[in-house]
Design an enzyme around this catalytic site. Structure first.
Site, PDB file in Angstrom:
ATOM      1  N   GLN A  96       0.844  -1.204   0.000  1.00  0.00           N
ATOM      2  CA  GLN A  96       0.000   0.000   0.000  1.00  0.00           C
ATOM      3  C   GLN A  96       0.874   1.246   0.000  1.00  0.00           C
ATOM      4  O   GLN A  96       0.378   2.352  -0.153  1.00  0.00           O
ATOM      5  CB  GLN A  96      -0.867   0.017   1.260  1.00  0.00           C
ATOM      6  N   VAL A  98       3.428   4.175  -0.966  1.00  0.00           N
ATOM      7  CA  VAL A  98       3.676   4.932  -2.189  1.00  0.00           C
ATOM      8  C   VAL A  98       5.143   5.360  -2.277  1.00  0.00           C
ATOM      9  O   VAL A  98       5.535   6.041  -3.217  1.00  0.00           O
ATOM     10  CB  VAL A  98       2.701   6.125  -2.312  1.00  0.00           C
ATOM     11  N   HIS A 114      -1.608   1.386  -4.191  1.00  0.00           N
ATOM     12  CA  HIS A 114      -2.068   2.765  -3.953  1.00  0.00           C
ATOM     13  C   HIS A 114      -1.247   3.806  -4.712  1.00  0.00           C
ATOM     14  O   HIS A 114      -1.271   4.982  -4.367  1.00  0.00           O
ATOM     15  CB  HIS A 114      -2.052   3.079  -2.444  1.00  0.00           C
ATOM     16  N   CYS A 122      -0.902  11.960 -16.022  1.00  0.00           N
ATOM     17  CA  CYS A 122      -1.461  13.058 -16.810  1.00  0.00           C
ATOM     18  C   CYS A 122      -2.958  12.822 -16.997  1.00  0.00           C
ATOM     19  O   CYS A 122      -3.369  11.834 -17.609  1.00  0.00           O
ATOM     20  CB  CYS A 122      -0.764  13.160 -18.165  1.00  0.00           C
ATOM     21  N   CYS A 144       2.265  14.635 -23.707  1.00  0.00           N
ATOM     22  CA  CYS A 144       1.305  15.381 -24.554  1.00  0.00           C
ATOM     23  C   CYS A 144       1.471  16.892 -24.481  1.00  0.00           C
ATOM     24  O   CYS A 144       0.811  17.623 -25.238  1.00  0.00           O
ATOM     25  CB  CYS A 144      -0.131  15.001 -24.193  1.00  0.00           C
ATOM     26  N   THR A 181       0.589  -2.790   8.726  1.00  0.00           N
ATOM     27  CA  THR A 181      -0.606  -2.057   8.278  1.00  0.00           C
ATOM     28  C   THR A 181      -1.691  -2.142   9.346  1.00  0.00           C
ATOM     29  O   THR A 181      -1.858  -3.185   9.978  1.00  0.00           O
ATOM     30  CB  THR A 181      -1.113  -2.558   6.903  1.00  0.00           C
ATOM     31  N   ASN A 206       3.264  -7.034  12.992  1.00  0.00           N
ATOM     32  CA  ASN A 206       2.962  -5.611  13.187  1.00  0.00           C
ATOM     33  C   ASN A 206       3.457  -5.181  14.557  1.00  0.00           C
ATOM     34  O   ASN A 206       3.672  -6.010  15.442  1.00  0.00           O
ATOM     35  CB  ASN A 206       1.442  -5.390  13.087  1.00  0.00           C
ATOM     36  N   LEU A 207       3.611  -3.877  14.708  1.00  0.00           N
ATOM     37  CA  LEU A 207       4.068  -3.366  15.992  1.00  0.00           C
ATOM     38  C   LEU A 207       3.104  -3.727  17.115  1.00  0.00           C
ATOM     39  O   LEU A 207       3.503  -3.982  18.252  1.00  0.00           O
ATOM     40  CB  LEU A 207       4.204  -1.830  15.890  1.00  0.00           C
TER      41      LEU A 207
HETATM   42  C1  BJW Z   1       4.733  -0.673  12.632  1.00  0.00           C
HETATM   43  C2  BJW Z   1       5.854   0.075  12.906  1.00  0.00           C
HETATM   44  C3  BJW Z   1       7.055  -0.597  12.892  1.00  0.00           C
HETATM   45  C4  BJW Z   1       4.231   1.418  13.034  1.00  0.00           C
HETATM   46  N1  BJW Z   1       7.067  -1.915  12.611  1.00  0.00           N
HETATM   47  N2  BJW Z   1       4.766  -1.966  12.363  1.00  0.00           N
HETATM   48  C5  BJW Z   1     -16.719   2.285   4.830  1.00  0.00           C
HETATM   49  C6  BJW Z   1     -16.463   0.938   5.059  1.00  0.00           C
HETATM   50  C7  BJW Z   1     -15.548   0.236   4.263  1.00  0.00           C
HETATM   51  C8  BJW Z   1     -14.881   0.872   3.239  1.00  0.00           C
HETATM   52  C9  BJW Z   1     -15.141   2.213   3.024  1.00  0.00           C
HETATM   53  C10 BJW Z   1     -16.044   2.897   3.809  1.00  0.00           C
HETATM   54  N3  BJW Z   1     -16.085   4.189   3.374  1.00  0.00           N
HETATM   55  C11 BJW Z   1     -15.211   4.316   2.339  1.00  0.00           C
HETATM   56  C12 BJW Z   1     -14.632   3.121   2.113  1.00  0.00           C
HETATM   57  C13 BJW Z   1     -13.609   2.808   1.101  1.00  0.00           C
HETATM   58  C14 BJW Z   1     -12.296   3.447   1.440  1.00  0.00           C
HETATM   59  C15 BJW Z   1     -11.892   3.036   2.852  1.00  0.00           C
HETATM   60  O1  BJW Z   1     -11.359   1.975   3.104  1.00  0.00           O
HETATM   61  N4  BJW Z   1     -12.115   3.892   3.833  1.00  0.00           N
HETATM   62  C16 BJW Z   1     -11.808   3.540   5.226  1.00  0.00           C
HETATM   63  C17 BJW Z   1     -11.096   4.697   5.876  1.00  0.00           C
HETATM   64  C18 BJW Z   1     -13.074   3.109   5.900  1.00  0.00           C
HETATM   65  N5  BJW Z   1     -11.341   2.930   0.477  1.00  0.00           N
HETATM   66  C19 BJW Z   1     -11.168   3.517  -0.700  1.00  0.00           C
HETATM   67  O2  BJW Z   1     -11.729   4.547  -1.005  1.00  0.00           O
HETATM   68  C20 BJW Z   1     -10.250   2.805  -1.671  1.00  0.00           C
HETATM   69  N6  BJW Z   1     -10.935   2.621  -2.911  1.00  0.00           N
HETATM   70  C21 BJW Z   1     -12.000   1.835  -3.012  1.00  0.00           C
HETATM   71  O3  BJW Z   1     -12.492   1.268  -2.048  1.00  0.00           O
HETATM   72  O4  BJW Z   1     -12.480   1.711  -4.294  1.00  0.00           O
HETATM   73  C22 BJW Z   1     -13.641   0.892  -4.489  1.00  0.00           C
HETATM   74  C23 BJW Z   1     -13.353  -0.577  -4.636  1.00  0.00           C
HETATM   75  C24 BJW Z   1     -14.377  -1.461  -4.515  1.00  0.00           C
HETATM   76  C25 BJW Z   1     -14.150  -2.832  -4.628  1.00  0.00           C
HETATM   77  C26 BJW Z   1     -12.892  -3.314  -4.888  1.00  0.00           C
HETATM   78  C27 BJW Z   1     -11.877  -2.433  -5.036  1.00  0.00           C
HETATM   79  C28 BJW Z   1     -12.112  -1.074  -4.882  1.00  0.00           C
HETATM   80  C29 BJW Z   1      -9.017   3.642  -1.939  1.00  0.00           C
HETATM   81  C30 BJW Z   1      -8.140   3.717  -0.733  1.00  0.00           C
HETATM   82  C31 BJW Z   1      -6.949   4.619  -1.007  1.00  0.00           C
HETATM   83  C32 BJW Z   1      -6.094   4.772   0.214  1.00  0.00           C
HETATM   84  N7  BJW Z   1      -5.165   5.783  -0.012  1.00  0.00           N
HETATM   85  C33 BJW Z   1      -4.255   6.149   1.069  1.00  0.00           C
HETATM   86  C34 BJW Z   1      -3.741   7.557   0.804  1.00  0.00           C
HETATM   87  C35 BJW Z   1      -2.674   7.544  -0.188  1.00  0.00           C
HETATM   88  C36 BJW Z   1      -2.216   8.919  -0.322  1.00  0.00           C
HETATM   89  C37 BJW Z   1      -1.051   9.267   0.460  1.00  0.00           C
HETATM   90  O5  BJW Z   1      -0.132   8.478   0.674  1.00  0.00           O
HETATM   91  O6  BJW Z   1      -1.085  10.407   0.798  1.00  0.00           O
HETATM   92  O7  BJW Z   1      -3.231   5.164   1.193  1.00  0.00           O
HETATM   93  S1  BJW Z   1      -4.985   6.214   2.681  1.00  0.00           S
HETATM   94  C38 BJW Z   1      -3.552   5.702   3.523  1.00  0.00           C
HETATM   95  O8  BJW Z   1      -3.951   4.526   4.270  1.00  0.00           O
HETATM   96  C39 BJW Z   1      -2.544   5.261   2.460  1.00  0.00           C
HETATM   97  C40 BJW Z   1      -2.157   3.896   2.976  1.00  0.00           C
HETATM   98  O9  BJW Z   1      -1.657   3.102   1.927  1.00  0.00           O
HETATM   99  C41 BJW Z   1      -3.408   3.388   3.623  1.00  0.00           C
HETATM  100  C42 BJW Z   1      -3.198   2.280   4.623  1.00  0.00           C
HETATM  101  O10 BJW Z   1      -2.493   2.765   5.739  1.00  0.00           O
HETATM  102  P1  BJW Z   1      -1.451   1.810   6.451  1.00  0.00           P
HETATM  103  O11 BJW Z   1      -0.351   1.510   5.538  1.00  0.00           O
HETATM  104  O12 BJW Z   1      -2.159   0.676   7.074  1.00  0.00           O
HETATM  105  O13 BJW Z   1      -0.852   2.815   7.557  1.00  0.00           O
HETATM  106  P2  BJW Z   1      -1.390   3.123   9.041  1.00  0.00           P
HETATM  107  O14 BJW Z   1      -0.716   4.355   9.496  1.00  0.00           O
HETATM  108  O15 BJW Z   1      -2.851   3.088   9.107  1.00  0.00           O
HETATM  109  O16 BJW Z   1      -0.875   1.879   9.910  1.00  0.00           O
HETATM  110  C43 BJW Z   1       0.491   1.665  10.177  1.00  0.00           C
HETATM  111  C44 BJW Z   1       0.624   0.393  10.994  1.00  0.00           C
HETATM  112  O17 BJW Z   1       1.991   0.121  11.137  1.00  0.00           O
HETATM  113  C45 BJW Z   1       0.026   0.517  12.415  1.00  0.00           C
HETATM  114  O18 BJW Z   1      -0.746  -0.655  12.696  1.00  0.00           O
HETATM  115  C46 BJW Z   1       1.249   0.559  13.320  1.00  0.00           C
HETATM  116  O19 BJW Z   1       1.068  -0.104  14.569  1.00  0.00           O
HETATM  117  C47 BJW Z   1       2.252  -0.187  12.489  1.00  0.00           C
HETATM  118  N8  BJW Z   1       3.625   0.224  12.744  1.00  0.00           N
HETATM  119  N9  BJW Z   1       5.441   1.403  13.183  1.00  0.00           N
HETATM  120  C48 BJW Z   1       5.869  -2.547  12.375  1.00  0.00           C
HETATM  121  N10 BJW Z   1       8.214   0.038  13.181  1.00  0.00           N
END
Ligand code: BJW
Length: 239
Positions: A96, A98, A114, A122, A144, A181, A206-207
């Site tokens: 996930q 970037v 992601h 573009c 383009c 994650t 995970n942590l």
């Molecule tokens: C350690 C550590 C160490 C720390 N060692 N561990 C209601 C219900 C269900 C779904 C939805 C809903 N309303 C909307 C939705 C859909 C929505 C969604 O999920 N929303 C939720 C918030 C509820 N999702 C979407 O919109 C996605 N698209 C979509 O669903 O399209 C439709 C579809 C339908 C069917 C099939 C397929 C698709 C798109 C999601 C895009 C996410 N984009 C982001 C932003 C990117 C931009 C940017 O970088 O600025 O991506 S959000 C952000 O969160 C980023 C990440 O990739 C993503 C996940 O975060 P991650 O990696 O888990 O980070 P953290 O900070 O949350 O966790 C870190 C973890 O590491 C923690 O647990 C720590 O403990 C641990 N940790 N240090 C080991 N040293």
């Protein structure tokens, strides 16, 4: 362990935390400093493109100063050495993240679901181009010529990339491992349930327990730079 042939790994921000890249939801994480709705949705970009471009320009510059850590290196080693341990066995890494730290560590069978900071997309011609510089000054698309580049990042409400490839690899997986994650964002957070449906074993590294911890057969908690290399060593030594 010997029955495991194909491994699917999902990583999140925690795997890059010890490289100095902020996570999203931890205390001090990115979403404490910036409202998601202001910077990570298509609506935010339409409303205030300068704010969004400035946010991503800052992060694109920052990741270029960071280095892969021992967890990234261990996962690249697993991909390279697993077929020697299990002939025909595969390791698919879905991130996930970037940032490009898995790429730089040497992972090749890698899906950035992601998007990637070091690409620009573009919106005029739909090309994706490698991009390291700022976007705030609205440069022309090299393909383009139209100044319509945006960060190649999947924002909330947009479809993550290569979902067919991800579900295809998941169907073949014997082991699903989720690393660093929080399990808060879908569809990534739902992959563990898909893995269980196809009969794969599931492991969380995970942590701390993630939101989806209850779905995993096994969980090991600690910093990624410790638990990931230890697990990889175990896999490659047949433990
Ligand atoms: C350690 C550590 C160490 C720390 N060692 N561990 C209601 C219900 C269900 C779904 C939805 C809903 N309303 C909307 C939705 C859909 C929505 C969604 O999920 N929303 C939720 C918030 C509820 N999702 C979407 O919109 C996605 N698209 C979509 O669903 O399209 C439709 C579809 C339908 C069917 C099939 C397929 C698709 C798109 C999601 C895009 C996410 N984009 C982001 C932003 C990117 C931009 C940017 O970088 O600025 O991506 S959000 C952000 O969160 C980023 C990440 O990739 C993503 C996940 O975060 P991650 O990696 O888990 O980070 P953290 O900070 O949350 O966790 C870190 C973890 O590491 C923690 O647990 C720590 O403990 C641990 N940790 N240090 C080991 N040293």
């Amino acid at each position: 362990m010997t029955s495991i042939r194909n491994i699917m790994i999902l990583t999140g921000a925690g795997v890059s935390a010890e490289s100095g890249i902020d996570t999203f939801r931890d205390s001090g994480g990115l979403w404490e400093k910036h409202r998601v709705e202001d910077v990570a949705t298509p609506e935010a970009f339409a409303r205030d493109p300068e704010l969004v471009l400035r946010f991503y320009d800052m992060r694109r510059a920052a990741i270029q100063t960071k280095q892969p850590n021992a967890a990234h290196a261990a996962l690249a080693r697993l991909e390279a050495e697993w077929p020697e341990r299990v002939p025909g066995g595969t390791v698919t890494l879905v991130t996930q993240n970037v940032d490009d730290l898995h790429d730089r560590a040497g992972s090749r069978n890698l899906i950035h679901m992601h998007g990637e900071h070091l690409n620009a997309w573009c919106t005029a011609c739909d090309e994706r181009v490698p991009w390291r510089a700022p976007l705030l000054d609205r440069p022309a698309c090299p393909a383009c010529g139209v100044p319509a580049l945006r960060p190649d990042i999947v924002w909330f409400g947009e479809m993550p990339y290569r979902m067919e490839d991800i579900y295809g690899a998941l169907r073949e997986a014997d082991l699903f491992v989720s690393i660093g994650t929080s399990g808060a964002v879908y569809p990534a957070a739902g992959l563990v349930r898909g893995a269980r449906d196809v009969g794969a074993r599931t492991l969380e590294l995970n942590l701390e327990p993630s939101q989806g911890s209850a779905w995993f057969d096994e969980a090991r908690h600690g910093p990624a730079t410790q638990v990931v290399p230890a697990w990889v060593e175990e896999m490659l030594s047949g433990g």
